[in-house]
Design an enzyme around this catalytic site. Structure first.
Site, PDB file in Angstrom:
ATOM      1  N   ARG A 108     127.292  35.611   2.133  1.00 43.70           N
ATOM      2  CA  ARG A 108     127.449  34.762   3.323  1.00 43.70           C
ATOM      3  C   ARG A 108     127.838  35.656   4.481  1.00 43.70           C
ATOM      4  NH1 ARG A 108     131.167  30.782  -0.153  1.00 43.70           N
ATOM      5  NH2 ARG A 108     129.519  29.706  -1.291  1.00 43.70           N
ATOM      6  N   ARG A 166     132.162  23.189   5.656  1.00 39.11           N
ATOM      7  CA  ARG A 166     132.247  24.652   5.550  1.00 39.11           C
ATOM      8  C   ARG A 166     131.023  25.298   6.194  1.00 39.11           C
ATOM      9  NH1 ARG A 166     133.046  27.291  -0.320  1.00 39.11           N
ATOM     10  NH2 ARG A 166     130.797  26.920  -0.439  1.00 39.11           N
ATOM     11  N   ARG A 214     124.954  21.983  -5.466  1.00 37.84           N
ATOM     12  CA  ARG A 214     126.376  22.152  -5.770  1.00 37.84           C
ATOM     13  C   ARG A 214     127.039  20.812  -6.086  1.00 37.84           C
ATOM     14  NH1 ARG A 214     128.631  27.338  -3.962  1.00 37.84           N
ATOM     15  NH2 ARG A 214     126.809  28.671  -3.916  1.00 37.84           N
TER      16      ARG A 214
END
Ligand code: GDP
Ligand code: ADP
Length: 305
Positions: free
Chosen positions: A87, A180, A191
């Site tokens: 990320r 997020r 997820r």
């Protein structure tokens, strides 16, 4: 076989040549060749590692960061390997070791991993080295791994404390994951699908010693600290005044009772106690003890044993 290097500092003086340990036998089978291995002797026991699991977005990383920030001398993070892409703010070697799948698979085959699992279509794993470097630094190791990994660590000789973090609700988990903003919509969906099974397993598998709900962050963090025994002793007070003996092995004696006695450069004598050694991780043999026998004259020395 214990081998003591002369004229070496303590950290680099005690070695074991392994002939028929579990690691050597496994490698012999994997490589179909005769194998011997060197393993470094480490004084003392390592601190009980902490395994933290929970669904993506529940707040594991946030809680671990707080712990590491507040107790930098006490905890060290086990840096996992992963085949997922980094990320934006993630650094190689700090958050993860970002790896090629083929390289990671080879290392897994060579026995370098304590556990590994396929999570959200990527391979993740904890190398033996990742845990050992934290223990070598005298810190308590924190592992952020999924439930499959926790199950493997539970079955391993690493006697850890297992903590599962649960969300207050599925809707809140979804909010956090979206807020997020690190995943694509497709990845978020994946997820969330996996989170259902992960929460079920986390709550019912019997793997975990403690289940913490992360509703209010500060409250959850307080509970985490409490169960790790951190609510009593602030980090600053734990710094020891003792110094490690500098054993440049000038000579070595053996007593009548069979104890190995080592003498340092200041003529201090120590008995080397190998009765509690335990192998395990390739490359390290832990549990060696040094008992001071006599002081060579410098009365101010204190020793960590
Ligand atoms: N088995 C295993 N799981 C890991 C390891 N490292 C991370 N994970 C888990 O992989 C999952 C995904 O991690 P990550 O991609 O960083 O996403 P995040 O949990 O949403 O921050 C999480 O459940 C982690 O706990 C590892 O070394 N082994
Ligand atoms: N108790 C909480 N309340 C609200 N938001 C939280 C809480 N704990 C964590 N978060 C936020 O939720 C998001 C996911 O947290 P993170 O630590 O990345 O989860 P994980 O590591 O479990 O995937 C982050 O944006 C974080 O700031």
């Amino acid at each position: 076989m214990l081998v003591i290097r002369r004229d070496a500092a303590l950290e680099d003086s005690l070695w074991f040549l392994e002939f028929n340990t579990k690691f050597v036998r496994d490698q012999r089978q994997a490589l179909d060749a005769e194998v011997v291995a060197w393993s470094k002797g480490v004084i003392g026991e390592d601190l009980k590692p902490v395994v933290i699991s929970g669904p993506s977005g529940v707040g594991k990383g946030t809680l671990i960061s707080k712990l590491m920030e507040d107790f930098p001398t006490k905890f060290g993070f086990s840096v996992s390997h992963t085949t997922r892409a980094p990320r934006q703010k993630e650094q190689n070697g700090v958050h993860y070791h970002f790896s090629e799948r083929s390289a990671m698979e080879k290392d897994i085959k060579d026995g370098k991993f304590l556990e590994f699992a396929l999570v959200h279509d990527n391979l993740y794993g904890t190398s033996v080295e990742a845990v050992e470097v934290v223990a070598d630094a005298g810190k308590r190791c924190i592992l952020d791994i999924d439930v499959q990994g926790a199950r493997q660590v539970r079955a391993s000789p690493l006697g850890a404390t297992f903590i599962f973090i649960r969300p207050p609700s599925f809707a809140e988990l979804e909010n956090r994951l979206r807020a997020r903003g690190t995943e694509t919509e497709e990845q978020v969906q994946k997820r969330l699908r996996n989170a259902k099974a992960e929460i079920e397993q986390g709550l019912s598998s019997g793997i975990f010693d403690h289940i913490l709900e992360n509703d209010d962050l500060e409250e959850c963090y307080r509970n985490l600290k409490k169960l790790l025994g951190l609510d009593v002793i602030p980090d600053v007070c734990r710094t020891s005044q003792a110094t490690k003996p500098h054993l440049s092995m000038n000579h070595l004696e053996e007593n009548e009772d069979g104890r190995v006695v080592v003498v340092d450069h200041k003529n201090n004598k120590f008995a080397l106690d190998v009765s509690c050694i335990r192998g395990g991780a390739p490359g390290r043999t832990r549990g060696l003890k040094l008992h001071p026998l006599s002081n060579g004259g410098d009365q101010t020395d204190q020793f960590i044993i």
